[in-house]
Design a protein around this motif. Sequence first.
Motif, PDB file in Angstrom:
ATOM      1  N   LYS A  58       0.843  -1.198   0.000  1.00  5.19           N
ATOM      2  CA  LYS A  58       0.000   0.000   0.000  1.00  5.19           C
ATOM      3  C   LYS A  58       0.881   1.252   0.000  1.00  5.19           C
ATOM      4  CE  LYS A  58      -3.097  -2.725   2.905  1.00  5.19           C
ATOM      5  NZ  LYS A  58      -3.632  -2.893   4.280  1.00  5.19           N
ATOM      6  N   PRO A  59       1.470   1.586  -1.127  1.00  8.31           N
ATOM      7  CA  PRO A  59       2.393   2.733  -1.161  1.00  8.31           C
ATOM      8  C   PRO A  59       1.716   4.089  -1.055  1.00  8.31           C
ATOM      9  CG  PRO A  59       2.068   1.857  -3.363  1.00  8.31           C
ATOM     10  CD  PRO A  59       1.372   0.907  -2.429  1.00  8.31           C
ATOM     11  N   THR A  60       0.378   4.123  -1.011  1.00 14.55           N
ATOM     12  CA  THR A  60      -0.319   5.409  -0.931  1.00 14.55           C
ATOM     13  C   THR A  60      -0.956   5.639   0.431  1.00 14.55           C
ATOM     14  OG1 THR A  60      -2.313   4.388  -1.872  1.00 14.55           O
ATOM     15  CG2 THR A  60      -0.797   5.460  -3.402  1.00 14.55           C
ATOM     16  N   VAL A  61      -0.750   4.726   1.387  1.00 17.29           N
ATOM     17  CA  VAL A  61      -1.313   4.911   2.723  1.00 17.29           C
ATOM     18  C   VAL A  61      -0.535   6.006   3.447  1.00 17.29           C
ATOM     19  CG1 VAL A  61      -1.617   3.849   4.986  1.00 17.29           C
ATOM     20  CG2 VAL A  61      -2.204   2.578   2.930  1.00 17.29           C
ATOM     21  N   GLY A  62      -1.246   6.963   4.052  1.00 21.63           N
ATOM     22  CA  GLY A  62      -0.575   8.060   4.750  1.00 21.63           C
ATOM     23  C   GLY A  62       0.275   8.856   3.778  1.00 21.63           C
ATOM     24  N   GLU A  63       1.549   9.018   4.105  1.00 24.88           N
ATOM     25  CA  GLU A  63       2.462   9.708   3.194  1.00 24.88           C
ATOM     26  C   GLU A  63       3.090   8.735   2.204  1.00 24.88           C
ATOM     27  OE1 GLU A  63       6.221  11.111   4.543  1.00 24.88           O
ATOM     28  OE2 GLU A  63       6.227   9.812   6.301  1.00 24.88           O
ATOM     29  N   GLY A  64       2.569   7.499   2.178  1.00 30.70           N
ATOM     30  CA  GLY A  64       3.147   6.508   1.280  1.00 30.70           C
ATOM     31  C   GLY A  64       4.458   6.002   1.834  1.00 30.70           C
ATOM     32  N   ILE A  65       5.458   5.939   1.002  1.00 32.02           N
ATOM     33  CA  ILE A  65       6.793   5.578   1.472  1.00 32.02           C
ATOM     34  C   ILE A  65       7.468   6.862   1.950  1.00 32.02           C
ATOM     35  CG2 ILE A  65       8.993   4.533   0.824  1.00 32.02           C
ATOM     36  CD1 ILE A  65       7.507   3.066  -1.402  1.00 32.02           C
ATOM     37  N   PRO A  66       8.008   6.899   3.169  1.00 34.37           N
ATOM     38  CA  PRO A  66       8.634   8.128   3.675  1.00 34.37           C
ATOM     39  C   PRO A  66       9.623   8.710   2.673  1.00 34.37           C
ATOM     40  CG  PRO A  66       8.505   6.494   5.415  1.00 34.37           C
ATOM     41  CD  PRO A  66       8.047   5.810   4.162  1.00 34.37           C
ATOM     42  N   SER A  67       9.595  10.029   2.524  1.00 32.05           N
ATOM     43  CA  SER A  67      10.398  10.689   1.488  1.00 32.05           C
ATOM     44  C   SER A  67      11.887  10.423   1.646  1.00 32.05           C
ATOM     45  CB  SER A  67      10.134  12.198   1.519  1.00 32.05           C
ATOM     46  OG  SER A  67      10.434  12.733   2.799  1.00 32.05           O
ATOM     47  N   GLN A  68      12.378  10.348   2.889  1.00 30.51           N
ATOM     48  CA  GLN A  68      13.805  10.123   3.085  1.00 30.51           C
ATOM     49  C   GLN A  68      14.198   8.689   2.749  1.00 30.51           C
ATOM     50  OE1 GLN A  68      15.783  11.797   6.512  1.00 30.51           O
ATOM     51  NE2 GLN A  68      14.000  13.043   6.995  1.00 30.51           N
ATOM     52  N   ILE A  69      13.223   7.798   2.724  1.00 35.58           N
ATOM     53  CA  ILE A  69      13.512   6.411   2.349  1.00 35.58           C
ATOM     54  C   ILE A  69      13.416   6.249   0.838  1.00 35.58           C
ATOM     55  CG2 ILE A  69      12.666   4.036   2.503  1.00 35.58           C
ATOM     56  CD1 ILE A  69      11.972   4.542   5.402  1.00 35.58           C
ATOM     57  N   ILE A  70      12.320   6.713   0.250  1.00 35.95           N
ATOM     58  CA  ILE A  70      12.166   6.547  -1.198  1.00 35.95           C
ATOM     59  C   ILE A  70      13.202   7.374  -1.952  1.00 35.95           C
ATOM     60  CG2 ILE A  70      10.499   8.419  -1.591  1.00 35.95           C
ATOM     61  CD1 ILE A  70       9.016   6.465  -3.470  1.00 35.95           C
ATOM     62  N   GLY A  71      13.648   8.483  -1.342  1.00 37.27           N
ATOM     63  CA  GLY A  71      14.668   9.299  -1.990  1.00 37.27           C
ATOM     64  C   GLY A  71      16.021   8.627  -2.062  1.00 37.27           C
ATOM     65  N   ASN A  72      16.228   7.607  -1.231  1.00 41.32           N
ATOM     66  CA  ASN A  72      17.503   6.885  -1.230  1.00 41.32           C
ATOM     67  C   ASN A  72      17.376   5.481  -1.812  1.00 41.32           C
ATOM     68  OD1 ASN A  72      19.713   8.489   0.354  1.00 41.32           O
ATOM     69  ND2 ASN A  72      17.813   8.831   1.475  1.00 41.32           N
ATOM     70  N   MET A  73      16.235   5.189  -2.425  1.00 37.13           N
ATOM     71  CA  MET A  73      16.055   3.873  -3.048  1.00 37.13           C
ATOM     72  C   MET A  73      16.774   3.848  -4.391  1.00 37.13           C
ATOM     73  SD  MET A  73      12.106   2.764  -2.380  1.00 37.13           S
ATOM     74  CE  MET A  73      11.539   2.244  -0.765  1.00 37.13           C
ATOM     75  N   SER A  74      17.840   3.095  -4.471  1.00 33.42           N
ATOM     76  CA  SER A  74      18.587   3.032  -5.725  1.00 33.42           C
ATOM     77  C   SER A  74      17.960   2.051  -6.709  1.00 33.42           C
ATOM     78  CB  SER A  74      20.041   2.631  -5.447  1.00 33.42           C
ATOM     79  OG  SER A  74      20.094   1.405  -4.732  1.00 33.42           O
ATOM     80  N   VAL A  75      17.278   1.031  -6.200  1.00 30.18           N
ATOM     81  CA  VAL A  75      16.627   0.043  -7.063  1.00 30.18           C
ATOM     82  C   VAL A  75      15.207  -0.191  -6.553  1.00 30.18           C
ATOM     83  CG1 VAL A  75      16.653  -2.331  -7.917  1.00 30.18           C
ATOM     84  CG2 VAL A  75      18.808  -1.106  -7.614  1.00 30.18           C
ATOM     85  N   ARG A  76      14.257  -0.235  -7.481  1.00 30.14           N
ATOM     86  CA  ARG A  76      12.858  -0.466  -7.111  1.00 30.14           C
ATOM     87  C   ARG A  76      12.300  -1.597  -7.966  1.00 30.14           C
ATOM     88  NH1 ARG A  76      11.038   5.979  -6.932  1.00 30.14           N
ATOM     89  NH2 ARG A  76      12.947   6.666  -5.860  1.00 30.14           N
ATOM     90  N   VAL A  77      11.804  -2.615  -7.317  1.00 27.21           N
ATOM     91  CA  VAL A  77      11.187  -3.759  -7.994  1.00 27.21           C
ATOM     92  C   VAL A  77       9.704  -3.727  -7.645  1.00 27.21           C
ATOM     93  CG1 VAL A  77      11.179  -6.256  -8.283  1.00 27.21           C
ATOM     94  CG2 VAL A  77      13.335  -5.066  -7.782  1.00 27.21           C
ATOM     95  N   VAL A  78       8.866  -3.503  -8.639  1.00 28.76           N
ATOM     96  CA  VAL A  78       7.437  -3.313  -8.382  1.00 28.76           C
ATOM     97  C   VAL A  78       6.624  -4.284  -9.229  1.00 28.76           C
ATOM     98  CG1 VAL A  78       5.533  -1.667  -8.380  1.00 28.76           C
ATOM     99  CG2 VAL A  78       7.847  -0.887  -7.845  1.00 28.76           C
ATOM    100  N   LEU A  79       5.775  -5.038  -8.557  1.00 29.32           N
ATOM    101  CA  LEU A  79       4.873  -5.972  -9.225  1.00 29.32           C
ATOM    102  C   LEU A  79       3.639  -5.220  -9.724  1.00 29.32           C
ATOM    103  CD1 LEU A  79       5.274  -8.676  -6.490  1.00 29.32           C
ATOM    104  CD2 LEU A  79       6.051  -8.960  -8.837  1.00 29.32           C
ATOM    105  N   GLN A  80       2.604  -5.960 -10.043  1.00 26.63           N
ATOM    106  CA  GLN A  80       1.367  -5.340 -10.510  1.00 26.63           C
ATOM    107  C   GLN A  80       0.758  -4.492  -9.395  1.00 26.63           C
ATOM    108  OE1 GLN A  80      -2.099  -7.883 -11.073  1.00 26.63           O
ATOM    109  NE2 GLN A  80      -2.504  -6.910 -13.044  1.00 26.63           N
ATOM    110  N   THR A  81       0.412  -3.256  -9.709  1.00 28.53           N
ATOM    111  CA  THR A  81      -0.174  -2.353  -8.724  1.00 28.53           C
ATOM    112  C   THR A  81      -1.675  -2.218  -8.957  1.00 28.53           C
ATOM    113  OG1 THR A  81       0.307  -0.449 -10.139  1.00 28.53           O
ATOM    114  CG2 THR A  81       1.958  -1.035  -8.493  1.00 28.53           C
ATOM    115  N   ALA A  82      -2.352  -1.637  -7.962  1.00 24.73           N
ATOM    116  CA  ALA A  82      -3.807  -1.513  -8.051  1.00 24.73           C
ATOM    117  C   ALA A  82      -4.237  -0.481  -9.086  1.00 24.73           C
ATOM    118  CB  ALA A  82      -4.380  -1.156  -6.683  1.00 24.73           C
TER     119      ALA A  82
END
Length: 257
Positions: A58-82
Amino acid sequence: KVATWVATPARPRLVVLVDEGADLITMDSKKTPIIEPLCQVARQGRSRLADLLWCTQKPTVGEGIPSQIIGNMSVRVVLQTAGQTETQQVMGKGWQNHMLPGPGLAYIRGTGRDEEQTPVAVWNASDDALVTALPRREPWRLDRAAAAPPAMPATPATAPAPAGRPALRLVKDEAATAPAQRTEEAAATPAGLTETEAAVVDAVQKAGRPVRQKDVVDASGVAKGTVSKVVNKLIGAGVLARTEDGAIIAAAKEVSA
């Protein structure tokens, strides 16, 4: 020093796995802080040999993924989303994860492949039979005895003296050296800074030369946007300064005789 720590079998890289990140966000509170320590791992983990894996449905719950975490994500693996909103929250514009034909397929961002890539098939770990068939492995535990630095041999306070000569005693003038040492340490990093500000100042000082903002980001592990704000604040406070070509340096301190 943690910045130059080399992984060993006794003290390998650390992997911090966060599952159901959206649930952790809802559990975070002043009494039980959860997110800020994880943000610190995301910011500084690279130099500490610690990898943070953030998993959420649920990446959209609240603020989603915290900005300081998603800003440092070098690789993102994402399956089928809603839907498209969830896709853009994690992958950005142009990606079509919500259009994937079914489970088990994913798009990967951060490996040089763009949004036109062919979906990759991932391992379906929801199959209990498949998981239980994995070979058994013992959980890793820190071997504190092996990780501890070797003990230094004891140095006698009094050296044995040859026959007929007085014994020599090594005396350390702590009263003279301790204040000077404390003064140098205090000058290294100004007092009253936040942890993030101190990390930025430390990165500039350790460089020993004018540095670019990108170098500060790499050395401190702080997100690019945060570094920009902190640098501007510290320049205004007189802690840092800019050269004519825009490089960042530690501000010179005036010394009076």
